[in-house]
Enzyme design. Structure first.
Site, short mmCIF file in Angstrom:
data_model
loop_
_atom_site.label_atom_id
_atom_site.label_comp_id
_atom_site.label_asym_id
_atom_site.label_seq_id
_atom_site.Cartn_x
_atom_site.Cartn_y
_atom_site.Cartn_z
N ASN A 99 49.71 33.30 41.21
CA ASN A 99 48.68 34.07 40.50
C ASN A 99 47.47 34.41 41.37
O ASN A 99 46.80 35.41 41.12
CB ASN A 99 48.23 33.26 39.26
CG ASN A 99 46.93 33.77 38.69
OD1 ASN A 99 46.88 34.79 38.02
ND2 ASN A 99 45.83 33.05 38.98
N SER A 150 50.43 43.79 39.21
CA SER A 150 49.28 44.51 38.66
C SER A 150 49.72 45.91 38.24
O SER A 150 50.61 46.49 38.86
CB SER A 150 48.18 44.64 39.72
OG SER A 150 47.19 45.55 39.26
N TYR A 164 45.22 46.89 47.89
CA TYR A 164 45.59 46.06 46.74
C TYR A 164 46.90 46.56 46.11
O TYR A 164 47.81 45.78 45.84
CB TYR A 164 44.45 46.08 45.72
CG TYR A 164 44.72 45.31 44.45
CD1 TYR A 164 44.76 43.92 44.46
CD2 TYR A 164 44.93 45.97 43.25
CE1 TYR A 164 45.00 43.22 43.28
CE2 TYR A 164 45.18 45.27 42.07
CZ TYR A 164 45.20 43.90 42.11
OH TYR A 164 45.45 43.19 40.95
N SER A 167 49.83 45.71 48.23
CA SER A 167 50.17 44.27 48.18
C SER A 167 50.89 43.93 46.88
O SER A 167 51.87 43.18 46.86
CB SER A 167 48.92 43.40 48.36
OG SER A 167 48.08 43.50 47.22
N LYS A 168 50.45 44.52 45.78
CA LYS A 168 51.06 44.19 44.48
C LYS A 168 52.41 44.88 44.32
O LYS A 168 53.28 44.37 43.61
CB LYS A 168 50.11 44.57 43.35
CG LYS A 168 48.88 43.67 43.27
CD LYS A 168 49.27 42.22 42.95
CE LYS A 168 48.06 41.33 42.71
NZ LYS A 168 48.43 39.95 42.33
N ILE A 197 42.33 42.87 32.03
CA ILE A 197 42.05 41.53 31.51
C ILE A 197 40.63 41.13 31.93
O ILE A 197 40.26 41.25 33.12
CB ILE A 197 43.07 40.49 32.05
CG1 ILE A 197 44.52 40.99 31.87
CG2 ILE A 197 42.84 39.13 31.40
CD1 ILE A 197 44.96 41.24 30.44
P1 NAD Z 1 39.91 35.94 39.36
O1 NAD Z 1 39.22 36.55 40.53
O2 NAD Z 1 39.14 35.79 38.10
O3 NAD Z 1 40.57 34.56 39.81
C1 NAD Z 1 41.38 34.50 40.95
C2 NAD Z 1 41.49 33.08 41.43
O4 NAD Z 1 42.25 33.09 42.67
C3 NAD Z 1 40.13 32.43 41.72
O5 NAD Z 1 40.08 31.13 41.18
C4 NAD Z 1 40.08 32.41 43.24
O6 NAD Z 1 39.31 31.33 43.77
C5 NAD Z 1 41.56 32.25 43.59
N1 NAD Z 1 41.81 32.69 44.97
C6 NAD Z 1 41.43 33.86 45.54
N2 NAD Z 1 41.75 33.85 46.84
C7 NAD Z 1 42.35 32.67 47.10
C8 NAD Z 1 42.88 32.06 48.26
N3 NAD Z 1 42.84 32.67 49.46
N4 NAD Z 1 43.41 30.83 48.16
C9 NAD Z 1 43.44 30.17 46.98
N5 NAD Z 1 42.93 30.69 45.84
C10 NAD Z 1 42.39 31.92 45.90
O7 NAD Z 1 41.23 36.84 39.11
P2 NAD Z 1 42.01 37.21 37.77
O8 NAD Z 1 41.41 38.46 37.23
O9 NAD Z 1 42.18 36.00 36.91
O10 NAD Z 1 43.42 37.65 38.40
C11 NAD Z 1 44.47 36.74 38.61
C12 NAD Z 1 45.66 37.52 39.16
O11 NAD Z 1 46.00 38.57 38.26
C13 NAD Z 1 45.39 38.17 40.50
O12 NAD Z 1 46.54 38.13 41.30
C14 NAD Z 1 45.08 39.62 40.13
O13 NAD Z 1 45.35 40.53 41.16
C15 NAD Z 1 46.02 39.80 38.96
N6 NAD Z 1 45.61 40.89 38.07
C16 NAD Z 1 44.50 40.75 37.28
C17 NAD Z 1 44.13 41.80 36.46
C18 NAD Z 1 42.95 41.70 35.53
O14 NAD Z 1 42.74 42.65 34.76
N7 NAD Z 1 42.18 40.61 35.55
C19 NAD Z 1 44.87 43.00 36.47
C20 NAD Z 1 45.97 43.09 37.29
C21 NAD Z 1 46.32 42.02 38.09
#
Ligand code: NAD
Length: 267
Positions: A99, A150, A164, A167-168, A197
């Site tokens: 994640n 994503s 991004y 990568s996804k 989200i």
């Molecule tokens: P967020 O930024 O709120 O949390 C991400 C977490 O990943 C954080 O705790 C951060 O410390 C950790 N992280 C980042 N880089 C890291 C590293 N190098 N090593 C270890 N931990 C690391 O993100 P989110 O919005 O909860 O998203 C979670 C996942 O869902 C991500 O992969 C994101 O791309 C994907 N995503 C989220 C959304 C959205 O709408 N929130 C949409 C599409 C995809």
């Protein structure tokens, strides 16, 4: 072992006796997944570089009386990932959720090697190395892998997210190729495709980007207008779908990409 059709619903959804590893578990979607998995009975390995956030989620998890180990790891290097799995020897997860992710904005013409490398290392390469360790260690046992993709991989919506999106898209390709190659070894591999989200990550981006930027304000409005459900999603709404994929409820779901996006991709 009971056949799935004779299992009760609570048997099917239960993760009792399972151990799950969740990356990026300190906040947002990862934290929500940790909470739901613990509620369903799983012991947890939580991985993140945010030590404080890991402490908070650990105290939130205390209500469930599960075995929780936190691991402070920067997943951007293979070396760190190799070290993590050495530490996990004998306590490997049955379920892996990749994640952790970052979504920094940069105009395509300004993308340089360091920027691209960082995004690819955190979002794609870390998932790849984590999957390789998981499959190597459990080749005779199988397991469940859930990768977080994503909507941007399928429908780039906002400018300056090309690294991004790439990568996804790789995360989706990884998911499908491992599903093809390792299904017969007892692995189920699927991807969730979140969008819209509300998490600390998206809130920080929204705040940074909308300050005085009319174009981005407009994108935000257009994004919302396109959402058939008319609202942003909660991390727990992704976590509940992850629980479905992690559990025997989804025993015949494999190689799937499941959007959790309020209908964004379908509209
Ligand atoms: P967020 O930024 O709120 O949390 C991400 C977490 O990943 C954080 O705790 C951060 O410390 C950790 N992280 C980042 N880089 C890291 C590293 N190098 N090593 C270890 N931990 C690391 O993100 P989110 O919005 O909860 O998203 C979670 C996942 O869902 C991500 O992969 C994101 O791309 C994907 N995503 C989220 C959304 C959205 O709408 N929130 C949409 C599409 C995809």
């Amino acid at each position: 072992m009971k056949k799935n059709a004779s299992k009760t619903l609570s048997d099917l959804i239960s993760l009792e006796g399972k151990r799950a590893l969740i990356t990026g578990a300190a906040v947002g979607i990862g934290r929500a997944i940790a909470l739901r998995f613990a509620e369903a009975g799983a012991d947890l390995h939580l991985v993140d570089l945010d030590t404080r956030g890991l402490g908070t989620v650990r105290s939130q998890l205390s209500q469930f009386d599960r075995n929780v180990e936190t691991h402070h790891v920067d997943l951007s290097t293979k070396e760190n990932i190799d070290t993590l799995w050495e530490k996990l020897a004998g306590r490997e997860p049955d379920i892996l959720v990749n994640n952790a992710g970052i979504y920094p904005f940069k105009s395509f013409l300004e993308v340089d090697e360091a920027f691209l490398e960082k995004v690819m290392n955190v979002n794609l390469n870390s998932a790849l190395w984590m999957c390789q360790h998981m499959i190597r260690r459990r080749l005779r046992k199988g397991g469940v892998i859930i990768n977080i993709g994503s909507i941007e991989a399928i429908l780039p919506f906002e400018k300056h997210l090309s690294a991004y999106s790439i990568s996804k898209t790789g995360v989706i390709a990884l998911t499908r190729s491992l599903a093809k190659e390792y299904g017969s070894y007892g692995f189920r591999v699927n991807a969730l495709i979140p969008g819209g989200i509300v998490t600390p990550g998206t809130k920080a981006v929204a705040k940074e980007l909308t300050q005085g930027n009319v174009r981005l304000l407009r994108t935000g409005v257009e994004f919302k207008l396109r959402l058939p459900l008319g609202r942003g999603g909660q991390p727990d709404e992704v976590a509940r779908t992850a629980l479905f994929l992690a559990s025997d409820l989804s025993s015949y779901v494999h190689g799937a990409l499941i959007p959790v996006d309020g209908g964004f991709l379908s509209s």
